[in-house]
Scaffold this motif. Sequence first.
Motif, PDB file in Angstrom:
ATOM      1  N   TYR A   1      -5.856   5.633   3.855  1.00  0.00           N
ATOM      2  CA  TYR A   1      -5.509   4.222   4.065  1.00  0.00           C
ATOM      3  C   TYR A   1      -6.772   3.369   4.242  1.00  0.00           C
ATOM      4  CZ  TYR A   1      -3.238   0.052   5.931  1.00  0.00           C
ATOM      5  OH  TYR A   1      -2.812  -1.237   6.127  1.00  0.00           O
ATOM      6  N   ARG A   2      -7.731   3.911   4.987  1.00  0.00           N
ATOM      7  CA  ARG A   2      -8.985   3.169   5.186  1.00  0.00           C
ATOM      8  C   ARG A   2      -9.675   2.932   3.843  1.00  0.00           C
ATOM      9  NH1 ARG A   2     -12.147   6.657   8.545  1.00  0.00           N
ATOM     10  NH2 ARG A   2     -10.883   5.842  10.241  1.00  0.00           N
TER      11      ARG A   2
ATOM     12  N   ALA B   1       0.834  -1.205   0.000  1.00  0.00           N
ATOM     13  CA  ALA B   1       0.000   0.000   0.000  1.00  0.00           C
ATOM     14  C   ALA B   1       0.862   1.246   0.000  1.00  0.00           C
ATOM     15  CB  ALA B   1      -0.914   0.003   1.216  1.00  0.00           C
TER      16      ALA B   1
ATOM     17  N   CYS C   1       1.905   9.279   6.807  1.00  0.00           N
ATOM     18  CA  CYS C   1       1.721   8.058   6.015  1.00  0.00           C
ATOM     19  C   CYS C   1       2.134   6.824   6.805  1.00  0.00           C
ATOM     20  CB  CYS C   1       2.520   8.145   4.719  1.00  0.00           C
ATOM     21  SG  CYS C   1       1.925   9.405   3.578  1.00  0.00           S
TER      22      CYS C   1
ATOM     23  N   ALA D   1      -0.377   6.072   9.571  1.00  0.00           N
ATOM     24  CA  ALA D   1      -1.662   5.589   9.053  1.00  0.00           C
ATOM     25  C   ALA D   1      -1.606   4.125   8.647  1.00  0.00           C
ATOM     26  CB  ALA D   1      -2.091   6.445   7.859  1.00  0.00           C
TER      27      ALA D   1
ATOM     28  N   PHE E   1       0.580   2.971   5.853  1.00  0.00           N
ATOM     29  CA  PHE E   1       1.082   2.759   4.493  1.00  0.00           C
ATOM     30  C   PHE E   1       2.451   2.087   4.523  1.00  0.00           C
ATOM     31  CE2 PHE E   1      -2.093   6.018   3.567  1.00  0.00           C
ATOM     32  CZ  PHE E   1      -2.668   5.491   2.408  1.00  0.00           C
TER      33      PHE E   1
END
Length: 603
Positions: free
Chosen positions: A258-259, A3, A21, A24, A26
């Motif tokens: 991210y979600r 991701a 990032c 979160a 990633f």
Amino acid sequence: MHASIATVCLSGGLEEKMTACAEAGFDGIEVFEPDLVASDLSPEEIRARAERLGLTLDLYQPFRDFEGVTEDLLEANLRRAEARFEVMGRLGIDTVLVCSNVATATIDSDEVSAAQLRRLGDLAQRHGVRIAFEALAWGRYISDYRRAWRIVELADHPAVGTCLDSFHILSRGHDPAGIEEIPAEKIFFVQLADAPALSMDVLSWSRHHRLFPGEGDFDLPAFLAHVVRTGYSGPVSLEVFNDTFRQTAAGATAVHAYRSLIALADQTARREGRTDQLPTVPESAPAAGVDFVEIKAEDTTEVEIVLDQLGFAFRGQHRTKPVRLWSAGGARIVLNEQYARDLPPHVAGLGLQYDDVASAEARTAALGVTRVPRRMQAGEQRLPAFATPHGLELFFAERTRAGEPGWVDEFEHGLRATPEPDGVVAVDHVNLMSTWEDHDETVHFYTGVLGLEKGRSNQVASPHGLVRSRVLRTADGAVRLPLNVLPASRTQPTEHVALSCPDAIAVARRARERGMRLLPVPGNYYDDVRARFGLDPAFVERLREHQVLYDRDQQGEFLHFYTRQIGRLFIEVVQRIDAYDGYGAENAPVRLAAQSRLDRDGR
């Protein structure tokens, strides 16, 4: 799935973006060149910081206007590229995004473009770099991913591959099925962005209106499925240009992003049976109904008066909290004066019923939704609670197929609920508010996390401008949540709870007999509704007498009336006849104008 996200999606400086990032969830990032240029960190320091944060640096972007040019300009472009490759070596990035030429291309030839990309590939290979060639939707000659792939094939160079971007493909209406004809090893990068369906030039659409997956109108699960079928296993990255996201806090936007990516991967994996290739989260059926609505205020006395006038019964005070319960049929309203100093009445919480609370809780938590702490004492029913992006608290409760939920027994010294003839029986819908900043994230929360269906976006005229509205609901209508964004000129949001009944005129009549002053409806409205629908004059007079509004479509009829506003809240009572499934949208301007007059006149 690896991701990733482009730093252009977020606000702030490069350091702040990288931290957001990583926190979160990633795995990596695309480094947007302007972010690097504006940073006071050296490429080596950025590389070391990424390693400390556990991030990979997946892509350097963008490199523009390279191919389809004359020989002298090509030489200048190669010198420009070599300088970029040297910076990439210091960063430790091995892939660069090369966009199709939009400005300096003068030669419309696949063979020429391929030969020039081959020369770029030779140079890149000496620096350990790969070229991901992308067709921009507004490219001068190359605007279709299939043509970009043909040119990559003609270039026939191990360091030259393609980049697939969902926006550039879907905004032009190109069929993404052709992706499956591209060998996985020649797909060097994949970028995702959603977008609303708009009629405007594609460049402006791209630069200002991209959204995270699930928030727009593109079929991203189908797009990602085509990519997965090729066997591609590289980074799947978000590249979203959006004015709102670049003005909001980087941390919150990164979590939101991210979600949305994980929810898309989960949806695609289950739809395609690819759970071995894409991440999944626990499955959960949508909510089965509304359990209760929580209204919070420092003083809820005015709300209690209105509930009594509407036929609700006081069911008691909670045995450990300053919370009271009122009910009518299956409609339950919880009034909360806890931690509410100086707050006017407003919708603060919503209880949803699930057949499997554990699954709903597991899915919501797995998608990174913030839990709301809730104090409990012995003997109290556990209700998992989560915070929505627009501030509402959601509570998950077990569905009750008969009788009342167990938590009702926690309220003491109240009255028995005695149903009134033709009175309120349930919560029909809860009309919520969001700001323009969090609207798209809120829509995705209810659809991508909770599994509600997303209706079309509408606009309703008000005295203060257009109100943007979208209905989020379960397929069977058991849960209906119209979500509005008020015009920027309105700083005080309003919400309302709509209660269903079999006879709206009867409920209005009894409420007036108990002293309720309903929202006044102008006489012109009733003259108009009689003319539009050809209604019986006597029936129209009954509507007029009780300030009840009317609507009709091919499926049925709709009667509804409104209380006056209490703080940020008002209540609507609705009667659906036959299969009417709307919300009386044609009457919304009348209601908004009436509320504005009362607000202006202070009555």
